[in-house]
Design a protein around this motif. Structure first.
Motif, short mmCIF file in Angstrom:
data_model
loop_
_atom_site.label_atom_id
_atom_site.label_comp_id
_atom_site.label_asym_id
_atom_site.label_seq_id
_atom_site.Cartn_x
_atom_site.Cartn_y
_atom_site.Cartn_z
N VAL A 27 6.70 3.79 10.70
CA VAL A 27 5.81 2.63 9.78
C VAL A 27 6.36 1.49 9.55
CG1 VAL A 27 4.53 2.37 8.59
CG2 VAL A 27 4.42 5.38 9.16
N GLN A 28 7.78 0.77 9.13
CA GLN A 28 7.95 -0.19 8.89
C GLN A 28 8.48 -1.20 10.19
OE1 GLN A 28 7.50 -0.98 5.46
NE2 GLN A 28 6.85 1.32 6.15
N THR A 29 8.75 -0.04 11.24
CA THR A 29 8.76 -1.22 12.43
C THR A 29 7.80 -1.67 13.46
OG1 THR A 29 11.16 0.21 13.22
CG2 THR A 29 10.03 -0.94 15.03
N LEU A 30 6.54 -1.11 13.35
CA LEU A 30 5.06 -0.65 14.14
C LEU A 30 4.40 -2.46 12.63
CD1 LEU A 30 2.66 -0.41 15.81
CD2 LEU A 30 1.90 1.66 14.19
N ALA A 31 4.49 -1.98 11.74
CA ALA A 31 4.50 -2.96 10.66
C ALA A 31 4.80 -4.53 11.35
CB ALA A 31 3.95 -3.05 9.05
N LYS A 32 5.85 -4.33 11.36
CA LYS A 32 6.55 -5.73 12.07
C LYS A 32 5.84 -6.21 13.64
CE LYS A 32 11.33 -5.26 10.15
NZ LYS A 32 12.35 -5.20 10.47
N VAL A 33 5.83 -5.50 14.40
CA VAL A 33 5.07 -5.49 15.93
C VAL A 33 3.67 -5.68 15.35
CG1 VAL A 33 3.82 -4.22 18.03
CG2 VAL A 33 6.09 -4.02 17.33
N MET A 34 2.84 -5.63 14.65
CA MET A 34 1.18 -5.95 14.09
C MET A 34 1.09 -6.44 13.24
SD MET A 34 -1.15 -1.70 14.30
CE MET A 34 -2.43 -2.70 14.11
N ASP A 35 2.08 -7.34 13.07
CA ASP A 35 1.67 -8.47 11.87
C ASP A 35 1.20 -8.52 10.64
OD1 ASP A 35 2.52 -10.81 11.31
OD2 ASP A 35 0.53 -11.90 12.51
N VAL A 36 1.55 -6.24 9.70
CA VAL A 36 0.84 -6.46 9.20
C VAL A 36 1.44 -7.39 7.84
CG1 VAL A 36 1.31 -5.08 7.24
CG2 VAL A 36 0.56 -4.14 9.63
N GLN A 37 0.73 -8.02 7.44
CA GLN A 37 0.57 -9.03 6.38
C GLN A 37 0.84 -7.70 4.55
OE1 GLN A 37 1.04 -12.74 6.89
NE2 GLN A 37 1.27 -11.45 8.21
N GLY A 38 1.79 -7.59 4.50
CA GLY A 38 2.43 -6.74 2.78
C GLY A 38 2.66 -5.79 3.70
N HIS A 39 3.15 -4.25 2.57
CA HIS A 39 3.60 -3.00 2.96
C HIS A 39 3.02 -2.14 3.23
CE1 HIS A 39 7.44 -6.21 1.79
NE2 HIS A 39 6.60 -6.77 0.16
N VAL A 40 3.42 -1.44 3.81
CA VAL A 40 3.01 0.22 4.30
C VAL A 40 3.57 0.82 3.98
CG1 VAL A 40 1.70 1.01 5.61
CG2 VAL A 40 1.13 -0.73 5.27
N TYR A 41 3.72 1.86 3.08
CA TYR A 41 4.70 2.77 2.30
C TYR A 41 3.91 4.19 2.29
CZ TYR A 41 8.02 -1.55 0.90
OH TYR A 41 8.70 -2.19 1.26
N PRO A 42 3.89 5.05 2.97
CA PRO A 42 4.10 6.45 3.06
C PRO A 42 4.36 6.99 1.35
CG PRO A 42 4.48 6.06 5.57
CD PRO A 42 5.02 4.66 4.73
N ALA A 96 0.68 -1.05 -0.09
CA ALA A 96 0.00 -0.30 0.04
C ALA A 96 0.25 1.01 -0.03
CB ALA A 96 -0.92 0.24 1.11
N VAL A 97 0.38 1.92 -1.22
CA VAL A 97 1.37 3.50 -0.79
C VAL A 97 0.10 4.75 -1.02
CG1 VAL A 97 2.24 5.40 -2.08
CG2 VAL A 97 3.14 2.48 -2.55
N ILE A 98 0.52 5.23 0.29
CA ILE A 98 -0.97 6.18 1.00
C ILE A 98 0.06 7.84 1.63
CG2 ILE A 98 -1.97 6.26 3.23
CD1 ILE A 98 -0.75 3.81 3.97
N THR A 99 -1.08 8.38 0.45
CA THR A 99 -1.04 10.20 0.29
C THR A 99 -0.46 9.96 1.76
OG1 THR A 99 -1.96 12.02 -0.59
CG2 THR A 99 -3.19 10.36 0.92
N VAL A 100 0.24 11.81 1.91
CA VAL A 100 0.81 12.23 2.85
C VAL A 100 0.44 13.54 2.75
CG1 VAL A 100 2.32 10.22 3.38
CG2 VAL A 100 3.68 12.28 2.42
N ALA A 101 -0.95 14.09 2.26
CA ALA A 101 -0.82 15.67 1.82
C ALA A 101 -2.58 16.25 2.30
CB ALA A 101 -1.37 15.78 0.87
N ASP A 102 -2.54 15.50 3.42
CA ASP A 102 -4.26 15.49 4.10
C ASP A 102 -3.62 16.36 5.45
OD1 ASP A 102 -6.44 14.87 5.93
OD2 ASP A 102 -6.23 12.98 6.35
N ASP A 103 -4.42 17.77 5.45
CA ASP A 103 -4.47 18.21 6.78
C ASP A 103 -5.70 18.39 7.84
OD1 ASP A 103 -5.86 19.86 5.01
OD2 ASP A 103 -4.01 21.14 4.41
#
Length: 334
Positions: free
Chosen positions: A117-132, A38-45
């Motif tokens: 985010v990558q460290t937290l993804a491991k802690v949460m056992d995320v199945q996949g990749h989460v990339y801002p 998942a590639v996620i927008t970072v323009a939300d304010d």
């Protein structure tokens, strides 16, 4: 997974977007044996994300939080805690989601949002990749059809004016540097089998990702099948009177090339008396369905009744959309 969608190799699927639509698609795709990114927008304010962004000079965490919650394999009780939002009466913590605070803490601890985010993804056992899509918060800018301009996602959305074009800049633009996506994002796009754009607000959730210059260049260079999931409803100001093909044209025009190979389009009809227009006051009417016009833009229309009616609104059925994405992944004709 049904026999119809079994593949000989594990397809690499990159879902680019933000807002409420991205988690719906990821939840559907999670059922299949895929390598998901998942590639996620970072323009939300706006909201909790906007407050943390301003106070801590960090990327807005809300969309990241929702994607993590969907892709996590932790028990639902833990996910519910992660998603818990403090009440508006709670003064300093009012309306903040606990997960947003955790992501902010991880970004500070690791001194880098991407690493956090990558460290937290491991802690949460995320199945996949989460990339801002970027390591720093981006500012969204828009030019409207009347020639005026605005900056800031929340202000642009609230203006309810027809948008002509958008672009992004780093929040700290004193160095005149352009926004750049991390190498992990670019490599995921270049090595993908399928890239999914949307669904979501065209100008404020989908396109901001593609306006990061090296993301646009990677989209032009990738050999992946690029799929756009057409919205079911138009959005006031942003896409009034837009057809499926109008959405497609806006994407290709902003990227600078006809990058979209297929458009997943909804054939279901939204009942006129179903939508609660006060509750869903950003939507206008159903997107015009025109597969021939999509073909003229160089993309293959992929049709299905994607409609899920719930909560007095019209949404995508994530399971059906995921099935169609898997069909496209396996199709030699696209």
């Amino acid at each position: 997974m049904t026999e119809a969608f079994k593949v000989t190799t594990r397809p690499k699927i990159v879902v680019i977007g933000g807002g409420s639509g991205q988690p719906v698609i990821l939840r559907g795709l999670k059922q299949y044996d895929t390598d998901l990114t998942a590639v996620i927008t970072v323009a939300d304010d706006g909201g909790s994300s906007g407050t943390l962004r301003d106070y801590l000079n960090m990327v807005p965490p809300g969309d990241i939080r929702n994607v993590m919650a969907v892709l996590s394999s932790l028990p639902q009780e833990i996910i519910d805690i992660f998603q818990y939002r403090f009440r508006k009466e709670d003064e300093m913590l009012a309306n903040h989601a606990l997960g947003n605070l955790i992501i902010a803490a991880m970004a500070e601890k690791e001194r880098d949002i991407f690493t956090g985010v990558q460290t937290l993804a491991k802690v949460m056992d995320v199945q996949g990749h989460v990339y801002p899509v970027a390591d720093e918060p981006l500012v969204l800018h828009a030019t409207f059809s009347d020639g005026t301009t605005l900056s800031g996602e929340a202000e642009i959305t609230a203006a309810h004016k027809r948008i002509d074009s958008i672009w992004v800049t780093p929040q700290d633009d004193s160095t005149n540097e352009v926004a750049q996506a991390p190498s992990e994002v670019i490599n995921a796009i270049l090595n993908a089998d399928v890239i999914v754009l949307g669904p979501g607000s065209l100008f404020t959730s989908v396109l901001p990702n593609l306006m990061v210059p090296n993301v646009a260049e990677a989209l032009k260079a990738t050999r992946a099948k690029v799929v756009y999931i057409a919205n079911i409803m138009t959005q006031k100001g942003e896409t009034d009177d837009f057809s499926d093909a109008d959405h497609l044209r806006a994407i290709n025009r902003h990227v600078g090339d006809n990058v979209v190979d297929a458009v997943i389009m909804n054939t279901g009809v939204v009942p006129e008396d179903y939508i609660d227009w006060k509750k869903w006051n950003e939507v206008s009417h159903q997107v015009t369905f025109d597969p021939e016009e999509v073909r003229q833009e160089g993309a293959v229309p992929v049709l299905g009744d994607l409609l899920e009616l719930r909560d007095d609104g019209a949404f995508h059925n994530g399971d059906i959309v995921a099935q169609l994405i898997m069909q496209i992944a396996n199709s030699p004709e696209i």
